[in-house]
Motif scaffolding. Structure first.
Motif, mmCIF file in Angstrom:
data_model
loop_
_atom_site.group_PDB
_atom_site.id
_atom_site.type_symbol
_atom_site.label_atom_id
_atom_site.label_comp_id
_atom_site.label_asym_id
_atom_site.label_seq_id
_atom_site.Cartn_x
_atom_site.Cartn_y
_atom_site.Cartn_z
ATOM 1 N N ASN A 144 0.825 -1.118 0.114
ATOM 2 C CA ASN A 144 0.080 0.064 -0.045
ATOM 3 C C ASN A 144 0.920 1.311 0.271
ATOM 4 O O ASN A 144 0.494 2.378 -0.568
ATOM 5 C CB ASN A 144 -1.085 0.006 1.185
ATOM 6 C CG ASN A 144 -2.096 -0.996 0.969
ATOM 7 O OD1 ASN A 144 -2.346 -1.509 -0.020
ATOM 8 N ND2 ASN A 144 -2.488 -1.328 2.267
ATOM 9 N N VAL A 145 1.885 1.390 0.724
ATOM 10 C CA VAL A 145 2.816 2.374 0.591
ATOM 11 C C VAL A 145 3.413 2.765 -0.600
ATOM 12 O O VAL A 145 3.505 3.696 -1.081
ATOM 13 C CB VAL A 145 3.905 2.332 1.936
ATOM 14 C CG1 VAL A 145 4.942 3.192 1.603
ATOM 15 C CG2 VAL A 145 3.521 2.314 3.051
ATOM 16 N N ILE A 146 3.876 1.463 -1.326
ATOM 17 C CA ILE A 146 4.310 1.823 -2.569
ATOM 18 C C ILE A 146 3.222 2.157 -3.534
ATOM 19 O O ILE A 146 3.517 3.141 -4.597
ATOM 20 C CB ILE A 146 5.090 0.119 -3.076
ATOM 21 C CG1 ILE A 146 6.437 0.067 -2.198
ATOM 22 C CG2 ILE A 146 5.549 0.558 -4.483
ATOM 23 C CD1 ILE A 146 6.712 -1.386 -2.564
ATOM 24 N N ARG A 147 2.215 1.636 -3.579
ATOM 25 C CA ARG A 147 1.147 2.184 -4.475
ATOM 26 C C ARG A 147 0.680 3.481 -4.371
ATOM 27 O O ARG A 147 0.215 4.249 -5.309
ATOM 28 C CB ARG A 147 -0.105 1.084 -4.364
ATOM 29 C CG ARG A 147 0.121 -0.170 -4.927
ATOM 30 C CD ARG A 147 -1.237 -0.777 -5.285
ATOM 31 N NE ARG A 147 -0.971 -1.965 -6.094
ATOM 32 C CZ ARG A 147 -1.501 -3.241 -6.015
ATOM 33 N NH1 ARG A 147 -2.228 -3.498 -4.860
ATOM 34 N NH2 ARG A 147 -1.378 -4.000 -7.131
ATOM 35 N N ALA A 148 0.968 3.975 -3.179
ATOM 36 C CA ALA A 148 0.531 5.333 -2.829
ATOM 37 C C ALA A 148 1.565 6.544 -3.685
ATOM 38 O O ALA A 148 1.311 7.443 -3.649
ATOM 39 C CB ALA A 148 0.524 5.561 -1.265
#
Length: 191
Positions: A144-148
């Motif tokens: 989720n951090v990377i996708r953000a």
């Protein structure tokens, strides 16, 4: 060597204005391209052939942009143009393969970091994240951090996160990249 983007551009240049308009129409239609998402009309409305190729590669990735082009041209009954396009796609040479196999995975990843971060599309990064999550290389929170992240930062974060996890994680990323975007691997001599 002719890049896949150059092949796509050359193919679109062979379409007349009306056929090029029809090509963009197909790219804009929901559900027409099967599993591939449509490109918003606002991105294509005034797009020339160069912009259309760039938009397709950004949204679909190199390999999938070729698949989408083939699919649209087949819907337009442009079989000869598809054959010509497929025939002009060259298999890149593989001069680094023997050397690459002796390089430690973490060193390899750092050596291609800049190229990967510039060339990985959002779609490709998402597909890599899904595969790495399924293989328990990254957690749901990390994913989720990377996708953000936005644009190339998404790819940079993915590369850096995997690098910190060690050689096994790097090897799994490499294998996933070969599956998701074989054209990029060949272009960068990573295959």
């Amino acid at each position: 060597m002719t890049t896949p983007q150059e092949v796509l551009l050359k193919t679109l240049k062979e379409l007349g204005d009306e056929d090029f308009g029809n090509f963009k129409w197909f790219l804009n239609q929901e559900g027409v391209l099967g599993d591939f998402k449509s490109i918003p009309q606002s991105h294509l409305e005034k797009a020339n052939r160069f912009t259309t190729v760039s938009e397709m590669v950004q949204i679909y990735g190199t390999t999938n942009a070729i698949k989408v082009t083939k699919k649209v041209l087949m819907k337009m009954d442009k079989t000869q143009l598809v054959k010509k396009m497929i025939g002009s796609i060259e298999e890149p040479a593989d001069p680094k393969r023997d050397t690459e196999q002796r390089v430690q995975p973490e060193d390899w990843l750092l050596s291609v970091r800049t190229q990967l971060s510039q060339r990985l599309s959002d779609v490709t990064v998402s597909q890599l994240l899904d595969r790495l999550y399924d293989q328990r290389v990254i957690s749901g929170e990390e994913m989720n951090v990377i996708r953000a992240q936005i644009g190339a930062d998404k790819a940079r974060h993915l590369i850096d996160w995997v690098h910190r996890k060690g050689p096994e994680a790097v090897s799994l990323l490499k294998a996933a990249l070969r599956e998701v975007d074989p054209w990029l691997c060949k272009t960068l001599n990573l295959a």
